[in-house]
Design an enzyme around this catalytic site. Structure first.
Site, PDB file in Angstrom:
ATOM      1  N   GLU A 174       0.826  -1.217   0.000  1.00  0.00           N
ATOM      2  CA  GLU A 174       0.000   0.000   0.000  1.00  0.00           C
ATOM      3  C   GLU A 174       0.858   1.264   0.000  1.00  0.00           C
ATOM      4  OE1 GLU A 174      -2.789   0.553   3.278  1.00  0.00           O
ATOM      5  OE2 GLU A 174      -3.641   2.325   2.345  1.00  0.00           O
ATOM      6  N   LYS A 216      -2.386  -1.981  -3.299  1.00  0.00           N
ATOM      7  CA  LYS A 216      -3.444  -1.095  -2.765  1.00  0.00           C
ATOM      8  C   LYS A 216      -3.001   0.352  -2.954  1.00  0.00           C
ATOM      9  CE  LYS A 216      -5.980   0.026   1.465  1.00  0.00           C
ATOM     10  NZ  LYS A 216      -6.753  -0.524   2.567  1.00  0.00           N
TER      11      LYS A 216
HETATM   12  C1  5MM Z   1      -8.497   1.820   8.034  1.00  0.00           C
HETATM   13  O1  5MM Z   1      -7.386   2.711   8.136  1.00  0.00           O
HETATM   14  C2  5MM Z   1      -6.117   2.086   7.975  1.00  0.00           C
HETATM   15  C3  5MM Z   1      -5.259   2.263   9.166  1.00  0.00           C
HETATM   16  O2  5MM Z   1      -4.818   3.534   9.387  1.00  0.00           O
HETATM   17  P1  5MM Z   1      -3.781   3.836  10.631  1.00  0.00           P
HETATM   18  O3  5MM Z   1      -2.658   2.865  10.527  1.00  0.00           O
HETATM   19  O4  5MM Z   1      -3.359   5.261  10.368  1.00  0.00           O
HETATM   20  O5  5MM Z   1      -4.544   3.709  11.895  1.00  0.00           O
HETATM   21  C4  5MM Z   1      -5.463   2.560   6.664  1.00  0.00           C
HETATM   22  O6  5MM Z   1      -4.203   2.040   6.444  1.00  0.00           O
HETATM   23  C5  5MM Z   1      -6.346   2.092   5.554  1.00  0.00           C
HETATM   24  O7  5MM Z   1      -6.224   0.704   5.403  1.00  0.00           O
HETATM   25  C6  5MM Z   1      -6.041   2.734   4.234  1.00  0.00           C
HETATM   26  O8  5MM Z   1      -5.505   4.009   4.347  1.00  0.00           O
HETATM   27  C7  5MM Z   1      -7.317   2.807   3.434  1.00  0.00           C
HETATM   28  O9  5MM Z   1      -8.310   3.411   4.191  1.00  0.00           O
HETATM   29  P2  5MM Z   1      -9.249   4.482   3.498  1.00  0.00           P
HETATM   30  O10 5MM Z   1     -10.084   5.026   4.633  1.00  0.00           O
HETATM   31  O11 5MM Z   1      -8.345   5.484   2.878  1.00  0.00           O
HETATM   32  O12 5MM Z   1     -10.047   3.698   2.479  1.00  0.00           O
END
Ligand code: 5MM
Length: 338
Positions: A174, A216
């Site tokens: 990602e 991702k």
């Molecule tokens: C769900 O949020 C994930 C974890 O974030 P932190 O490590 O900052 O707590 C994040 O990695 C998420 O998997 C991705 O950014 C995708 O989430 P979004 O909300 O952008 O679809």
């Protein structure tokens, strides 16, 4: 199942990934916005309610968990990984330890978590995880991202991926170029190209089996403060062009993050991408906010109203499932709201 089969199952046609791997700090922000106390019990109830939804079976191929969650037992008797498996999805785990200050580039980050990873992976495998996630974060300004940040994050992602494949799990790669800022869509295209290029360069050096990975990425989108907005068609065109140019064709699936887009924007853009997808990539979602925002609101209104929380989640799961096949339409959103 071998890693190539796991990668296929996570992103089977019409299905995507639920990113429920918010770390304690991130879920604290989400709960604050709905006035819910950030307690372990509340985190468990919200997440088990989603994982026990009927929409899981048809639209969700994998769920990304946080360390705390993969070790929790639900109030329904099953463990969290058992509950996910029962609903036809594969449990996965976020294994990075977060984006930390990059020495020598004060405003940028590098994702940490490689120390002790081999041992942690063994534990996660024994808890039922069959895939993992590691997120690198890049911001766009006049000066950034620096090549230092692009290179160090790509190197860490590749070392992570090698350890994960050694442990017989699928690494989700990602690299997230943030939407924050006033840059235009061209700048997002250019930065994302550089980032993806360096990631696949390092993944190749580290001999990663790309067929056993999932990418991702962010979509190619103008910054959230950019005055010139782009249509879903333009976003789709630029995104596919960027992926075709920079992602090797062996990668089986690409599952986008939603990155701060509204739930409907995230569905609409994914749908447009799939309508014109002329690549061999299976293109789907790996949304956090894009799948959970409405359900989270319902949880804030009444934590005990499981029916409404699940209804909101099922709807988003179905909408994104349709978008992953290019079959979503705006009127389906309205019909359901009515
Ligand atoms: C769900 O949020 C994930 C974890 O974030 P932190 O490590 O900052 O707590 C994040 O990695 C998420 O998997 C991705 O950014 C995708 O989430 P979004 O909300 O952008 O679809």
């Amino acid at each position: 199942m071998n890693i190539e089969d796991i990668a296929k199952k996570m992103c089977a046609k019409g299905k995507g990934i639920l990113a429920a791997d918010e770390s304690t700090g991130t879920i604290a922000k989400r709960f604050k916005s709905i006035n819910v106390e950030n307690l372990e019990k509340n985190r468990l109830i919200f997440r088990q309610t989603l994982f026990n939804s009927s929409g899981m079976k048809d639209y969700i191929g994998g769920v990304i968990l946080f360390d705390e969650t993969i070790k929790q037992k639900t109030t329904l008797g099953l463990t969290i990984p058992e509950l996910i498996l029962e609903h036809g999805a594969i449990p996965g785990i976020k294994v990075d330890k977060g984006a930390k200050s990059l020495a020598g580039s004060s405003e940028e980050t590098v994702t940490e978590g490689l120390d002790g990873l081999r041992e942690r992976l063994k534990e996660y495998y024994s808890l039922g995880a069959r895939f993992t996630k590691w997120r690198a974060v890049y911001k766009i300004t006049d000066k950034y991202p620096s090549s230092q940040s692009i290179k160090s994050n790509a190197h860490a992602l590749a070392r992570y991926a090698a350890l994960v494949q050694e442990a017989k799990m699928v690494p989700i790669i990602e690299p997230e170029v943030l939407m924050d800022g006033s840059h235009d869509i061209k700048k997002c295209y250019q930065v994302t190209s550089n980032v993806l290029n360096e990631c696949y360069n390092e993944l190749s050096i580290h001999k990663i089996n790309l067929k056993g990975t999932v990418l991702k990425p962010n979509m190619i989108i103008p910054g959230s403060e950019c005055k010139k907005k782009s249509s879903a068609k333009e976003i789709a065109k630029e995104t596919l062009h960027c992926l075709k140019k920079n992602v090797p064709s062996e990668v089986p699936s690409i599952a986008f993050l939603s990155g701060g887009q509204s739930e409907i924007e995230a569905s609409k853009n994914l749908n447009e991408i799939n309508k014109i997808n002329n690549t061999n990539f299976l293109i789907t979602f790996s949304y956090g906010r894009g799948l959970q925002a409405s359900a989270l609101k319902e949880f804030g209104k009444n934590q005990e109203n499981i029916e409404n929380i699940q209804k909101a989640f099922n709807h988003r799961a179905r909408m994104n499932g349709l978008s992953s096949k290019g079959e979503w339409a705006e009127n389906l959103e309205k019909e359901s709201a009515a």
